[in-house]
Design a protein around this motif. Structure first.
Motif, mmCIF file in Angstrom:
data_model
loop_
_atom_site.group_PDB
_atom_site.id
_atom_site.type_symbol
_atom_site.label_atom_id
_atom_site.label_comp_id
_atom_site.label_asym_id
_atom_site.label_seq_id
_atom_site.Cartn_x
_atom_site.Cartn_y
_atom_site.Cartn_z
ATOM 1 N N ASN A 1 34.332 38.538 36.298
ATOM 2 C CA ASN A 1 34.042 38.108 34.935
ATOM 3 C C ASN A 1 34.990 38.719 33.912
ATOM 4 O OD1 ASN A 1 31.673 36.483 35.543
ATOM 5 N ND2 ASN A 1 30.624 38.409 35.994
ATOM 6 N N SER A 2 35.758 39.694 34.336
ATOM 7 C CA SER A 2 36.669 40.381 33.423
ATOM 8 C C SER A 2 37.810 39.463 32.999
ATOM 9 C CB SER A 2 37.250 41.632 34.092
ATOM 10 O OG SER A 2 38.363 42.118 33.373
ATOM 11 N N PRO A 3 37.956 39.182 31.691
ATOM 12 C CA PRO A 3 39.063 38.349 31.220
ATOM 13 C C PRO A 3 40.427 38.924 31.601
ATOM 14 C CG PRO A 3 37.416 38.593 29.498
ATOM 15 C CD PRO A 3 37.045 39.555 30.584
ATOM 16 N N PHE A 4 40.522 40.250 31.588
ATOM 17 C CA PHE A 4 41.808 40.880 31.930
ATOM 18 C C PHE A 4 42.173 40.617 33.385
ATOM 19 C CE2 PHE A 4 44.094 44.526 33.762
ATOM 20 C CZ PHE A 4 45.272 44.448 33.024
ATOM 21 N N ILE A 5 41.211 40.827 34.297
ATOM 22 C CA ILE A 5 41.492 40.608 35.720
ATOM 23 C C ILE A 5 41.783 39.135 35.991
ATOM 24 C CG2 ILE A 5 40.540 40.728 38.054
ATOM 25 C CD1 ILE A 5 38.991 43.197 37.206
ATOM 26 N N LEU A 6 41.012 38.245 35.368
ATOM 27 C CA LEU A 6 41.252 36.814 35.555
ATOM 28 C C LEU A 6 42.637 36.423 35.047
ATOM 29 C CD1 LEU A 6 37.746 35.418 34.519
ATOM 30 C CD2 LEU A 6 38.739 35.404 36.818
ATOM 31 N N SER A 7 43.051 37.045 33.962
ATOM 32 C CA SER A 7 44.395 36.779 33.435
ATOM 33 C C SER A 7 45.466 37.240 34.414
ATOM 34 C CB SER A 7 44.565 37.487 32.091
ATOM 35 O OG SER A 7 45.898 37.359 31.623
ATOM 36 N N MET A 8 45.262 38.399 35.035
ATOM 37 C CA MET A 8 46.232 38.910 36.008
ATOM 38 C C MET A 8 46.272 38.018 37.247
ATOM 39 S SD MET A 8 47.595 41.327 34.422
ATOM 40 C CE MET A 8 48.637 41.937 35.749
ATOM 41 N N VAL A 9 45.098 37.540 37.663
ATOM 42 C CA VAL A 9 45.050 36.636 38.815
ATOM 43 C C VAL A 9 45.806 35.346 38.489
ATOM 44 C CG1 VAL A 9 43.548 35.200 40.255
ATOM 45 C CG2 VAL A 9 42.907 37.566 39.765
ATOM 46 N N ARG A 10 45.619 34.847 37.288
ATOM 47 C CA ARG A 10 46.316 33.628 36.864
ATOM 48 C C ARG A 10 47.832 33.819 36.924
ATOM 49 N NH1 ARG A 10 44.964 29.055 34.113
ATOM 50 N NH2 ARG A 10 46.634 28.031 32.948
ATOM 51 N N LYS A 11 48.314 34.957 36.460
ATOM 52 C CA LYS A 11 49.755 35.240 36.511
ATOM 53 C C LYS A 11 50.249 35.298 37.954
ATOM 54 C CE LYS A 11 50.536 37.655 32.114
ATOM 55 N NZ LYS A 11 49.379 37.120 31.410
ATOM 56 N N MET A 12 49.429 35.894 38.842
ATOM 57 C CA MET A 12 49.804 35.955 40.253
ATOM 58 C C MET A 12 49.919 34.551 40.841
ATOM 59 S SD MET A 12 47.590 37.315 43.518
ATOM 60 C CE MET A 12 46.532 35.861 43.361
ATOM 61 N N VAL A 13 48.935 33.693 40.538
ATOM 62 C CA VAL A 13 48.948 32.328 41.076
ATOM 63 C C VAL A 13 50.152 31.559 40.538
ATOM 64 C CG1 VAL A 13 47.691 30.144 41.187
ATOM 65 C CG2 VAL A 13 46.454 32.300 41.452
ATOM 66 N N GLN A 14 50.466 31.733 39.262
ATOM 67 C CA GLN A 14 51.643 31.082 38.693
ATOM 68 C C GLN A 14 52.910 31.519 39.405
ATOM 69 O OE1 GLN A 14 50.872 32.272 34.573
ATOM 70 N NE2 GLN A 14 50.652 30.114 33.996
ATOM 71 N N TRP A 15 53.001 32.808 39.703
ATOM 72 C CA TRP A 15 54.164 33.339 40.443
ATOM 73 C C TRP A 15 54.252 32.722 41.836
ATOM 74 C CZ3 TRP A 15 53.947 36.556 44.876
ATOM 75 C CH2 TRP A 15 55.172 37.057 45.290
ATOM 76 N N ILE A 16 53.114 32.570 42.503
ATOM 77 C CA ILE A 16 53.095 31.963 43.837
ATOM 78 C C ILE A 16 53.551 30.508 43.761
ATOM 79 C CG2 ILE A 16 51.591 31.188 45.718
ATOM 80 C CD1 ILE A 16 49.925 33.765 45.195
#
Length: 407
Positions: free
Chosen positions: A150-165
């Motif tokens: 639920n953490s916006p920060f963690i979700l944002s980091m996950v989103r950046k990881m997926v974009q990189w992939i």
């Protein structure tokens, strides 16, 4: 072609990637699978596997390379995070050493988690190989929808990881057409996204299922659910609908599967006095599904009312269609479109227990000839849209065109 398949889950864990690998191998391709030690869904290593191995084996002509990982355990958030990250790191380290030689293509099956893309990008960079990335589950959307994070920060980091992939992939394959726009919003060109739906194993297309040798089932109209028993499947909807139909004693709910919510569901069946109506029959291997499906009058699919679930099509839908049984779905969006367009049954809104109960009561009153017609509609739709050989042709063609730098 020499194809490296990367999937955190593989046989004896039961996912569609198993059949895709088998199909590619049958067509003469040299397939190597990089995967983890099997522990889904129970969270413990399967029989015949241990921390001592086997870490390599041959299956249906394909080489299976396994790497160590922390098992899922009871599936709490921290344990799942460790499971996902340990596979990604282990596959990076051991994968580059053990998946030796040259490969033409890396084909990634991304169920959940998306972290399976990390070793794919790492190995692709070292070996200078293009990646075809098959998206079965949208991240980070599914993480927030299930409440895992639920953490916006963690979700944002996950989103950046997926974009990189995604950025490192030549083609993104999607199991649902509704995935296209969310992936475009991640910065992927629409021309680099192609539709590659799930198919179904050929055993679901049999006209002569095995002779029944399972436990006795109550006489009546059988509503059968097959799959994971979890939050996403909205069993509250199923149990509420069953309660509404409790006085219709000929209707029986047959639940095949297992999952984190199984204990809760079993307790609720007792609390709601549904022991005579709802029957939890446990998890069974894919090879046994045809004989179970043959006992059903209608197949059931449900998901929670979350935007992400309206975009997906559960893989069970293709199995239901292939087998030729009527379908009732309580799922919004893309799955509703498939059921509606196929003419295989009825669809109601997610989490609408009253509408679900009414649809089941209506179907239970249909003559057998109409039930057969609905099932036949589904089989025809499956043949036109999800045929195994057609999908393998499509995958082969994309691989060849990528190698020839046409796409």
């Amino acid at each position: 072609m020499k194809i490296l398949v990367i999937s955190q889950y593989f046989y004896p864990e039961e996912f569609r990637i198993n059949d895709v690998v088998k199909g590619l191998s049958e067509r003469g391709h040299e397939v190597t699978v990089l995967t983890g030690m099997p522990n889904y869904p129970k969270g413990t290593l399967f029989d015949d596997y241990s921390w001592w191995g086997p870490y390599s084996e041959i299956l249906d002509g394909s080489m299976i390379i396994r790497v160590p990982q922390i098992t899922r355990g009871k599936g709490n958030t921290i344990r799942l995070a460790l499971n996902y990250l340990s596979f990604a790191l282990s596959a990076c380290f051991f994968g580059i050493m053990r998946c030796s030689g040259r490969f033409d293509i890396i084909f990634v099956c991304q169920l959940s988690p998306a972290t399976v893309g990390i070793p794919a990008r790492f190995i692709a960079r070292i070996k200078n190989v293009p990646i075809l990335f098959w998206v079965q589950d949208l991240w980070p959307e599914s993480l927030s929808a299930t409440g895992a994070i639920n953490s916006p920060f963690i979700l944002s980091m996950v989103r950046k990881m997926v974009q990189w992939i995604y950025k490192g992939c030549t083609k993104i394959l999607v199991q649902s057409l509704a995935f296209v726009n969310p992936i475009v919003e991640m910065g992927v060109r629409k021309d680099d996204i192609v539709f590659f739906p799930n198919g179904a194993e050929t055993l679901f297309q049999t006209t002569n299922p095995p002779i029944w040798d399972g436990p006795s089932l109550p006489d009546g109209f059988h509503v059968m659910f097959a799959g994971n028993i979890g939050k996403a499947q909205s069993f509250e909807t199923i149990l509420t609908a069953a309660k509404l139909l409790k006085t219709h004693t000929h209707i029986h709910w047959i639940i095949l599967g297992d999952g984190r919510d199984r204990d809760w569901v079993c307790k609720q069946i007792i609390a709601r006095d549904l022991q005579q109506n709802v029957h939890i029959m446990g998890r069974h291997p894919v090879k046994d599904m045809p004989k179970w499906f043959a006992k059903a009058d209608v197949m059931l699919a449900t998901l929670s009312k979350k935007p992400i679930f309206a975009l997906t099509v559960p893989a069970k839908i293709q199995s239901y269609l292939a087998f030729g049984k009527p379908i009732i779905s309580a799922i919004d969006g893309e799955t509703a479109n498939v059921v509606r367009n196929s003419g295989a049954g009825y669809t109601v809104a997610s989490e609408d227990a009253k509408a679900l109960s009414e649809a089941i009561l209506k179907m239970s009153s249909l003559p057998r000839s109409q039930l057969i017609e609905l099932g036949d509609n589904g089989k025809k739709y499956f043949a036109e849209n999800y045929d195994r050989e057609m999908l393998l042709d499509r995958l082969e063609n994309w691989c060849k065109r990528v190698l020839e730098k046409e796409i």
